[in-house]
Structure formats: structure tokens, C-alpha cells
Design an enzyme around this catalytic site. Sequence first.
Site, PDB file in Angstrom:
ATOM      1  N   TYR A  33       0.835  -1.200   0.000  1.00 33.94           N
ATOM      2  CA  TYR A  33       0.000   0.000   0.000  1.00 33.94           C
ATOM      3  C   TYR A  33       0.866   1.245   0.000  1.00 33.94           C
ATOM      4  O   TYR A  33       2.082   1.174   0.190  1.00 33.94           O
ATOM      5  CB  TYR A  33      -0.938   0.003   1.214  1.00 33.94           C
ATOM      6  N   ARG A  52       8.277   4.164  -4.678  1.00 33.72           N
ATOM      7  CA  ARG A  52       8.343   3.173  -3.592  1.00 33.72           C
ATOM      8  C   ARG A  52       7.338   2.047  -3.829  1.00 33.72           C
ATOM      9  O   ARG A  52       7.615   0.883  -3.538  1.00 33.72           O
ATOM     10  CB  ARG A  52       8.103   3.842  -2.235  1.00 33.72           C
ATOM     11  N   ARG A 100      -7.799 -20.256  -2.357  1.00 34.39           N
ATOM     12  CA  ARG A 100      -6.819 -20.106  -1.282  1.00 34.39           C
ATOM     13  C   ARG A 100      -5.758 -21.205  -1.346  1.00 34.39           C
ATOM     14  O   ARG A 100      -6.066 -22.384  -1.180  1.00 34.39           O
ATOM     15  CB  ARG A 100      -7.495 -20.118   0.083  1.00 34.39           C
ATOM     16  N   HIS A 102      -1.229 -21.210  -0.740  1.00 33.98           N
ATOM     17  CA  HIS A 102      -0.097 -20.320  -0.457  1.00 33.98           C
ATOM     18  C   HIS A 102       0.711 -19.979  -1.700  1.00 33.98           C
ATOM     19  O   HIS A 102       1.202 -18.862  -1.843  1.00 33.98           O
ATOM     20  CB  HIS A 102       0.836 -20.955   0.579  1.00 33.98           C
ATOM     21  N   LYS A 149       6.558  -2.044   1.891  1.00 34.38           N
ATOM     22  CA  LYS A 149       5.385  -1.441   2.541  1.00 34.38           C
ATOM     23  C   LYS A 149       4.187  -2.390   2.401  1.00 34.38           C
ATOM     24  O   LYS A 149       3.266  -2.141   1.624  1.00 34.38           O
ATOM     25  CB  LYS A 149       5.109  -0.063   1.932  1.00 34.38           C
ATOM     26  N   GLU A 182      11.914   2.191  14.376  1.00 34.95           N
ATOM     27  CA  GLU A 182      10.977   3.217  13.880  1.00 34.95           C
ATOM     28  C   GLU A 182       9.677   3.093  14.654  1.00 34.95           C
ATOM     29  O   GLU A 182       9.528   2.218  15.505  1.00 34.95           O
ATOM     30  CB  GLU A 182      10.730   3.035  12.374  1.00 34.95           C
ATOM     31  N   LEU A 207      11.187   1.164   7.307  1.00 35.39           N
ATOM     32  CA  LEU A 207      10.671   1.586   6.009  1.00 35.39           C
ATOM     33  C   LEU A 207      11.357   2.903   5.645  1.00 35.39           C
ATOM     34  O   LEU A 207      11.488   3.788   6.503  1.00 35.39           O
ATOM     35  CB  LEU A 207       9.151   1.812   6.091  1.00 35.39           C
TER      36      LEU A 207
END
Length: 286
Positions: A33, A52, A100, A102, A149, A182, A207
Amino acid sequence: MSRIAYVNGSYVAHAEAGVHVEDRGYQFGDGVYEVCEVRGGHMVDERRHMARLVRSLGELRIRLPMSLAALGVVLRQTIARNRVRDGLVYLQVTRGVARRDHYFPDAATPPSLVVTARSVDPAKGEAVAGQGIAVITVPDNRWERVDIKTIGLLPNVLAKEAAKQAGAREAWFVDASGHVTEGGSTNAWIVTPEGRLITRPAESGILRGITRTVMMEVAEKLQLRVEERPFTVAEALGAREAFVTSATNFATPVVRIDGQTIGDGRPGPVVRALRENFHQVAEIAR
Ligand code: PMP
């Protein structure tokens, strides 16, 4: 006015916006995101946020769902349709919808794209910054790839909730060697008694915040010296100032860490100067 969300090709009423139950974001946290500040109806630092995003997607081998130009149009449309002047725009890309399992789905599976935007009252952020915030410290129990992210934010959620329960606004993660990495949703900085700005290098453990990068330029403009190195909680407690940076916080003063007062307990001159000058350096994409 009713809110609008962009979901996989359509602009839909926010209240009814949804993705399939087998979206890999929902099932596995398999997505990334970005959050951009919106100021005067325009995105702040769009170019860096998109760079990014491309990097995060590349690290996870998820395709960009459309060209960056098209994505820019969707972001602007979502901002405009929600009549956001000051606020934020959120975008999320996941590996798409598939049974579903993996293993990555078939390469032809289209990634999912969701964009939302909402207004934020700038006066509220100013009031918070005027007071300064409290932070707590918590052990950093995240995976090693926090440079990506990802939407998998469970440790951050738990840490920030612990902060809230303790009457604080942010949690600072501390690594096994006692150094601050962070915040749960911010980068962490201190100002030493000598007036030097310290923030952890972004090569690992954090990040690479866009606001962090821009704030380095702001510091240069203000002729402040920045040292990228890890700092301990003890050093932070003895700092002249401390603060956090993020796209929605700019630079927000930290006046208490684990209940102990930083400096004189009020927002200091360095963080105030950084905050005031931030938008002269940040890029506003029209
Ligand atoms: N670290 C983490 C863990 C974050 O979630 C964020 C905000 N998304 C940041 C740092 C700050 O990044 P930026 O300045 O790009 O908002």
C-alpha cells in the site's frame, strides 16, 4: 456527500465497496500500500510514493495493475470524487483473487487495486503538533523485510494499540541491541544536545519513509546536520528533542518517551522549523 472508493475498475459507494473473500490481501496480507498526503486538492510527493510502490511490488513479484500514468488518473479521480482538499489518498495492490493456496496464483491473475481518499482537518494535526505526543517503546518483533510497505501490519497494529492503552499516540520499536528502529507508522528522530539530527539508516530495519527522505532536504536547507545512525532509547531520553515523521504527520514532536519528559517537555525549535518548512520542499503534483 457520500464517499466513493475505486475497486478494481469501478468507482463505487464507499459503504458498499468490497473485494472478493478470496482476495489474497484478505487471506494472506499478500499486498502492498501507499498513503499520500493531499493538500489543496493535490497529492504531495506522488513521484516518490509511486517509486516506492513500484519497488515494494517488485520485491514481492506482484504486477503493477496498470501504468503509473493510469494509476495517477485513478488517484486524482478518487480525490476529486470525494472532494478532498486536505486529507489523504490510500492505495492498495494485492496479488489478486484466487482459490486459497499459499503458492502464487496463475501469472494471468490480475492484481487487485483499491483506492480510497478522505478529508482530514489540518487544524487537528496542528493542535497535536502544538502539544507534542507521547510514545512508548516496545520490542521490535517484525519480520526482516520492513523495507517493503506490505499491508501485513499486525505487529504495528498491536504496538500502536498498546501505545493507545498507555495514553500515548505512537509506539517506537526497539531492536535486540536496544536501538530504536521506527514507529508503528512513522520514522523516529532525535536531536542531540549538540543540535545534530539523528535518524536510523534506511538500509535495513525500517521503512524508507518518503517524509524522512524529504525532511533530510529540509534539514539541509535549514543548515542542520543530519547523522544517519541508530540511537538507543537511553540516548533518546537524553535528547534535546525527539519527533516522528510520516506523510500524514509531517514532523510531529515527541515530548514523552515511556513516561519520561524529553527536553523541557514542549515541542522544540528544530522540529517546529522542520514542520514549517516541509511543504516548501515536498513536491506538489498538479
Ligand atoms: N514507517 C512505517 C512503519 C510506516 O508505516 C510509515 C508510514 N506509512 C512510515 C515509516 C513513514 O513513511 P512515509 O513518510 O512515507 O509516510
